[in-house]
Scaffold this motif. Structure first.
Motif: not given
Length: 351
Positions: A199-201, A224-226, A249-257
């Motif tokens: 639940y991060l923004t 992921f998923a924030n 390693s940087l995982v930014l999947s499903q982050c409303s980008l």
């Protein structure tokens, strides 16, 4: 009786094994009950477990076994168990005495703030050897901020802790703010941090950015998923570009980008030689965003090996940009374009 039998095996274990408890009803007995109430006479007389009619936790027998000097269990996993404060107190005693236990994982095991407080006391003990702590889907919403404060104190006191997984917990921006107070401390040596589905923004990204700028050990960051959004990722990129560490390693999947953050990501690709893995799955990057990313891939300092772009709303129009990047980038080994409408013409260009 099942736990008693298992505890005997654990106590006698002379090799580096793993113990996993996966059960929805690890109740055993209530906190106020005495051990003698359910023990047979032969076990009641077994003084090696220190059973002296004292109130004990549900995990008392197992924890007694784990504290035995002969026990060399390396990791303990509790899945879907009902863990009370008393049980966490017993586990804390294990953490402060065991010379072998290095991995502890809770998954879908609800922990109240009072229970986590007791556990953290063990984690802060100078004798604690734990390296990996996973608390996945284990926090109650009303306790997240308090728990993050406890964990921050652990990060400050325990330099042995190198992996922290808090995924699937409702930390929120305030929780991350408290957590980062510990992450930024010079004693913190975390190498892998997982805050997926927390639940991060974009507000959390500002705190994480300040952490990235001072950390000299972080190698893997999972968010992921924030709903970080483009502004949030831009904050992260700013921190990464000023980082002293060795992020890999940087995982930014499903982050409303969207494409708006890709120029910042391209700058990270072109300036951080240690970064070898970037996951952008299920973001609306589109062709324009990929065009920016390819500019970063073409830079000589980019050593990215793994790029995942599943479901990023790409079309065949981006394939020439990809080709141009592939002509010059000699490091890229894994390129995943699954679930994108590249079409036959786009594939012909790539081929």
């Amino acid at each position: 009786m099942d736990i008693l039998a298992m505890s005997f095996c654990v106590k006698s274990s002379h090799s580096h094994l793993s113990v996993s408890l996966k059960c929805q009803h690890l109740i055993g007995f209530e906190e106020e009950e005495q051990v003698s109430a359910f023990m047979t006479p032969v076990f009641t007389l077994n003084q090696s477990f220190k059973l002296c009619n004292l109130p004990v936790s549900r995990l008392h027998l197992l924890c007694q076994a784990l504290r035995n000097p002969c026990c060399k269990i390396k990791d303990l996993k509790l899945y879907g168990c009902l863990i009370s404060p008393a049980s966490c107190g017993a586990l804390a005693a294990v953490l402060s005495t065991s010379q072998w236990l290095t991995d502890l994982e809770f998954r879908e095991t609800k922990l109240e703030a009072s229970a986590l407080k007791l556990l953290c006391e063990g984690l802060k003990d100078p004798n604690c050897k734990l390296q990996k702590l996973k608390l996945c889907a284990s926090f109650l919403p009303e306790s997240s901020e308090v728990v993050c404060n406890y964990l921050a104190s652990v990060l400050i006191c325990n330099p042995n802790l190198t992996e922290l997984d808090l995924s699937e917990n409702p930390l929120g921006d305030t929780g991350v703010k408290y957590l980062c107070e510990g992450l930024r401390h010079s004693n913190c040596k975390v190498e892998k941090l997982d805050l997926s589905t927390c639940y991060l923004t974009d507000a959390s990204c500002m705190e994480l950015s300040s952490f990235l700028q001072v950390s000299q050990t972080l190698k893997e960051l999972f968010v992921f998923a924030n709903t970080l959004g483009d502004i949030g990722v831009q904050h992260l990129c700013e921190g990464l570009q000023h980082a002293q560490g060795i992020i890999e390693s940087l995982v930014l999947s499903q982050c409303s980008l969207s494409a708006a953050c890709c120029e910042s990501l391209a700058q990270v690709l072109s300036s951080i030689r240690s970064l070898t893995r970037l996951l952008l799955i299920n973001n609306k990057i589109e062709d324009l965003g990929l065009k920016w990313l390819c500019e970063g891939l073409k830079q000589p300092d980019c050593q990215l090996k793994d790029l995942a772009l599943w479901t990023c709303h790409l079309t065949g129009e981006c394939c020439q940009d990809l080709c141009n990047a592939l002509y010059t980038n000699e490091y890229l080994r894994d390129l995943d374009l699954s679930d994108n409408a590249l079409g036959d013409e786009g594939m012909q260009v790539l081929c």
